[in-house]
Write an enzyme that holds these catalytic residues in place. Structure first.
Site, short mmCIF file in Angstrom:
data_model
loop_
_atom_site.label_atom_id
_atom_site.label_comp_id
_atom_site.label_asym_id
_atom_site.label_seq_id
_atom_site.Cartn_x
_atom_site.Cartn_y
_atom_site.Cartn_z
N SER A 10 0.85 -1.18 0.00
CA SER A 10 0.00 0.00 0.00
C SER A 10 0.89 1.23 0.00
O SER A 10 1.90 1.26 0.72
CB SER A 10 -0.91 0.00 1.24
OG SER A 10 -1.73 1.16 1.26
N HIS B 239 2.68 12.06 -1.18
CA HIS B 239 2.29 13.47 -1.08
C HIS B 239 3.45 14.33 -1.58
O HIS B 239 4.39 14.61 -0.82
CB HIS B 239 1.95 13.84 0.36
CG HIS B 239 0.70 13.20 0.88
ND1 HIS B 239 -0.55 13.55 0.43
CD2 HIS B 239 0.51 12.23 1.82
CE1 HIS B 239 -1.47 12.84 1.07
NE2 HIS B 239 -0.85 12.02 1.91
N HIS C 23 -2.32 7.31 -4.74
CA HIS C 23 -2.46 6.15 -3.85
C HIS C 23 -2.52 4.90 -4.71
O HIS C 23 -3.09 4.91 -5.80
CB HIS C 23 -3.74 6.28 -3.02
CG HIS C 23 -4.30 4.96 -2.56
ND1 HIS C 23 -5.31 4.31 -3.25
CD2 HIS C 23 -3.99 4.18 -1.50
CE1 HIS C 23 -5.60 3.19 -2.63
NE2 HIS C 23 -4.82 3.08 -1.57
N ARG D 43 -3.56 -6.23 -2.66
CA ARG D 43 -3.59 -7.02 -1.44
C ARG D 43 -4.30 -8.35 -1.67
O ARG D 43 -5.09 -8.51 -2.60
CB ARG D 43 -4.30 -6.25 -0.33
CG ARG D 43 -5.74 -5.92 -0.68
CD ARG D 43 -6.37 -4.94 0.29
NE ARG D 43 -7.76 -4.67 -0.07
CZ ARG D 43 -8.15 -3.74 -0.92
NH1 ARG D 43 -7.25 -2.97 -1.52
NH2 ARG D 43 -9.43 -3.56 -1.18
N HIS E 201 -20.22 13.89 2.59
CA HIS E 201 -20.51 15.14 3.30
C HIS E 201 -20.03 16.37 2.54
O HIS E 201 -20.45 17.48 2.83
CB HIS E 201 -19.89 15.11 4.70
CG HIS E 201 -18.40 14.96 4.71
ND1 HIS E 201 -17.77 13.82 4.30
CD2 HIS E 201 -17.42 15.82 5.08
CE1 HIS E 201 -16.46 13.97 4.43
NE2 HIS E 201 -16.22 15.18 4.88
N GLY F 76 -3.08 -3.38 13.77
CA GLY F 76 -1.96 -3.07 12.91
C GLY F 76 -1.06 -1.99 13.49
O GLY F 76 -1.36 -1.38 14.51
#
Length: 303
Positions: A93, A97, A107, A111, A179, A263
């Site tokens: 993963s 930035h 990103h 997996r 939202h 994790g």
């Protein structure tokens, strides 16, 4: 290849991490540090990360291989029949930035998850693959979005014509901030629960997704990383990074699974940007490059 060949998946994932790290170090000119870690409940991983680099203000390319005795709620919510099983998960993963606001955040994740058969029960191991890649620009460049989506389409094309439109739509729906009524960025592809074609075909598709990342992202970096910027652009970048934080902490299933499964918190939250700002009821001035981004934050066809 056996029905579920975890050794082959682990070998691929470690190689993918190495390839991506080497390419990022060459593009940015800064080395990524290595951080090996172990998880008391079982397993561990290797975090490759950078903070304060010339290209990447913060970034991580993370490998993990973890096990547990009982599926966490986030993994069994959609599969109640698997509750109580032990499990094994592994993946790569990454979140990058960049420092330059004209270079998009990105990103990528691939997996595999296995719910183990319980001794004394008439059942088999259940596996599924998931992953995807997406692009989160701060300034709108249509050719960047088209290039990125073209790479996603081409990666999935050998596996069937319906995968790209389906996984593209899944990405648009998944990376949506309800939202805010906007997408996190310009999308890409996202998939989960892939096992129906069988292990070999599912693994092959997942490899195609992971292998597509460098060709999808690095040409955009090469086009944008030398563009000049000032405080205005950096300020807008920090404001838009706030949306990234909101999604990862409120909606992202991977963040939730990582925390629920015990994790490593430092690795899980490495996806957070180094600086983010929030402003009350702020809107960019009409006609500015900052305002133009709004047209990109809604699902549309790029290729």
């Amino acid at each position: 290849m056996s029905a579920v060949d975890t050794a082959a998946v682990k070998h691929y994932l470690l190689g993918l991490q190495d390839r991506i790290v080497s390419a990022l170090e060459a593009a940015g000119g800064d080395p990524l540090r290595s951080d090996h870690w172990e998880r008391p409940e079982g397993g561990g991983g290797l975090s490759r990360l950078i903070e304060g680099g010339r290209l990447l203000e913060r970034g991580g390319v993370l490998f993990s291989h973890v096990t547990g005795s009982r599926l966490p709620p986030s993994a069994s919510a959609h599969r109640p029949e698997l509750a109580g099983r032990s499990w094994e998960a592994m993946g790569v993963s990454m979140v990058l930035h960049p420092r330059n606001p004209y270079v998009p955040t990105t990103h990528m994740n691939v997996r595999m998850f296995v719910a183990k058969a319980r001794p004394g029960h008439d059942e088999q191991d259940v596996f599924w693959f998931g992953g995807g890649l997406d692009l989160t620009p701060y300034y709108a460049f249509e050719d960047d979005a088209r290039h990125f989506h073209g790479a996603c389409r081409d990666a999935l094309a050998p596996h069937g014509p319906d995968y790209y439109p389906r996984y593209k739509r899944w990405c648009d729906e998944y990376f949506y901030l309800k939202h805010r009524q906007e997408t996190r960025g310009v999308g890409g592809i996202f998939f989960d629960d892939l096992n129906e074609p069988g292990f070999a075909a599912s693994f092959a598709l997942t490899r195609s997704v992971g292998d597509s990342f460098l060709g999808a992202y690095l040409p955009i970096v090469e086009r944008r990383q030398a563009m000049s910027y000032g405080e205005r652009e950096r300020d807008f970048q920090a404001y838009r990074r706030g949306r990234y934080v909101e999604f990862n902490l409120v909606f992202d299933r991977g963040t939730l699974f990582g925390l629920q499964s015990g994790g490593r918190t430092e690795s899980i939250l490495l996806s957070m940007p180094p600086v983010a700002h929030w402003r009350y009821d702020w809107q960019p001035e009409a006609g500015t490059p900052e305002a133009a981004l709004a047209d990109f934050l809604k699902p549309r066809d790029w290729v």
